[in-house]
Write an enzyme that holds these catalytic residues in place. Structure first.
Site, PDB file in Angstrom:
ATOM      1  N   ASP A  81      -0.887 -21.225 -33.344  1.00  0.00           N
ATOM      2  CA  ASP A  81       0.206 -21.132 -34.309  1.00  0.00           C
ATOM      3  C   ASP A  81       1.567 -21.266 -33.618  1.00  0.00           C
ATOM      4  OD1 ASP A  81       1.151 -20.735 -36.926  1.00  0.00           O
ATOM      5  OD2 ASP A  81       1.431 -18.586 -36.596  1.00  0.00           O
ATOM      6  N   HIS A  82       2.450 -22.041 -34.189  1.00  0.00           N
ATOM      7  CA  HIS A  82       3.847 -22.161 -33.738  1.00  0.00           C
ATOM      8  C   HIS A  82       4.008 -22.487 -32.258  1.00  0.00           C
ATOM      9  CE1 HIS A  82       6.072 -21.219 -37.371  1.00  0.00           C
ATOM     10  NE2 HIS A  82       5.176 -20.279 -37.638  1.00  0.00           N
ATOM     11  N   HIS A 176       8.951 -14.675 -41.546  1.00  0.00           N
ATOM     12  CA  HIS A 176       8.007 -13.912 -40.744  1.00  0.00           C
ATOM     13  C   HIS A 176       8.437 -12.448 -40.722  1.00  0.00           C
ATOM     14  CE1 HIS A 176       7.499 -18.027 -38.802  1.00  0.00           C
ATOM     15  NE2 HIS A 176       6.305 -17.729 -39.265  1.00  0.00           N
ATOM     16  N   GLY A 177       7.454 -11.550 -40.615  1.00  0.00           N
ATOM     17  CA  GLY A 177       7.764 -10.127 -40.635  1.00  0.00           C
ATOM     18  C   GLY A 177       7.820  -9.615 -42.063  1.00  0.00           C
ATOM     19  N   HIS A 204       3.759 -20.111 -44.651  1.00  0.00           N
ATOM     20  CA  HIS A 204       3.945 -19.159 -43.560  1.00  0.00           C
ATOM     21  C   HIS A 204       4.632 -17.909 -44.097  1.00  0.00           C
ATOM     22  CE1 HIS A 204       3.115 -21.499 -39.733  1.00  0.00           C
ATOM     23  NE2 HIS A 204       2.871 -22.375 -40.694  1.00  0.00           N
ATOM     24  N   GLY A 206       3.263 -14.916 -45.041  1.00  0.00           N
ATOM     25  CA  GLY A 206       2.590 -14.367 -46.221  1.00  0.00           C
ATOM     26  C   GLY A 206       2.640 -12.858 -46.330  1.00  0.00           C
TER      27      GLY A 206
END
Length: 279
Positions: A81-82, A176-177, A204, A206
């Site tokens: 990922d990423h 994110h977070g 992304h 979620g």
């Protein structure tokens, strides 16, 4: 079974559900994710970020996930990922990852296209699917903070056609977070992109999105949903609770409850994605 992500993602797109993609940090999380998928007969993706790879190493991540996946009857893919460099993706492919993401979203547009095309060419040699992102998912990922930059539909079409990626990560307001307040997702933008690009789309960030919003994104074309922060929080909370008993010195006594908490959360997310019974 240890497999690539291509078939499971395409099946999700055709069946109008999403493959849950869970980030794992250790063996207990891997065990919990695969057990949840096995019990609910769901395909699943296990993901590692660059910081997790530094902690585990690529070799150990593959060895751990592959060993557990080969004992399962459901398809399990291991996804990088990423990853922000071609060299990082190449190393993951060499070690045995079955799905990769090249994230050139911080690069100038043409450079993003160039590195993504290079990754697609390399991954295609092994039949491995490639995910890429256009725009920027906000929040904090691997210690780096970023503001949300929404995916431009016209650029998205051009990017998809010129790179040949298999899976497209879109930025529609997720982060994110955990969110401060309720997230504001641009469903109209998602619908526009889904109508113009013939590819499975990824959500992304979620963790913390209300269930009804997740369901709506899937209805509009999302075929893969990423969950990371919630799993970490669930495991940590369970471990902290177990360690209130100061007599405990056996890691199995506190990591076991952590594993169970991750399992319970994964079961919920699998049902939310509608992938239960689809393996």
């Amino acid at each position: 079974m240890y497999t690539t992500s291509k078939e499971m993602i395409n099946a999700a797109r055709a069946g109008k559900y999403a493959v849950p993609a869970f980030n794992a940090e250790n063996l207990e999380m891997v065990q919990a994710i695969i057990k949840a998928a096995e019990d609910l007969k769901s395909p699943v993706m296990i993901q590692t970020t660059p910081s997790t790879v530094k902690y585990l190493t690529l070799h150990e991540a593959v060895a751990m996930v592959k060993a557990e996946a080969e004992r399962a009857s459901v398809p399990v893919a291991l996804h990088l990922d990423h990853c922000e460099s071609y060299e990082g993706v190449e190393a993951a492919l060499t070690e045995g990852y079955t799905s990769v993401m090249i994230d050139g979203s911080k690069l100038p547009y043409e450079e993003n296209i160039e590195v993504t095309r290079k990754v697609v060419a390399k991954a295609s040699e092994k039949g491995i699917t490639v995910e890429a992102e256009l725009g920027t998912v906000g929040g904090k990922e691997d210690g780096r903070s970023a503001d949300i930059a929404y995916t431009d539909p016209d650029e998205a079409v051009d990017f998809f056609e010129r790179t040949g990626i298999d899976i497209f990560a879109v930025a529609i307001g997720t982060a994110h977070g955990f969110y401060k307040g309720e997230p504001k997702l641009d469903f109209e933008l998602l619908s526009t992109i889904a109508g113009r690009i013939d590819a499975p789309l990824v959500l992304h960030g979620g963790s913390g999105i209300p269930d009804e919003m997740i369901r709506k994104t899937i209805e509009l074309g999302i075929c893969k949903v990423n969950f990371a922060t919630e799993l970490r929080a669930a495991m940590t909370a369970a471990v902290r609770d177990a360690l209130k008993d100061e007599k405990i010195i056996d890691p199995k006594k506190f990591m076991g409850p952590g594993r169970q908490a991750v399992y319970d959360l994964c079961c919920h997310k699998i049902k939310l994605c509608g992938s239960d019974g689809k393996a």
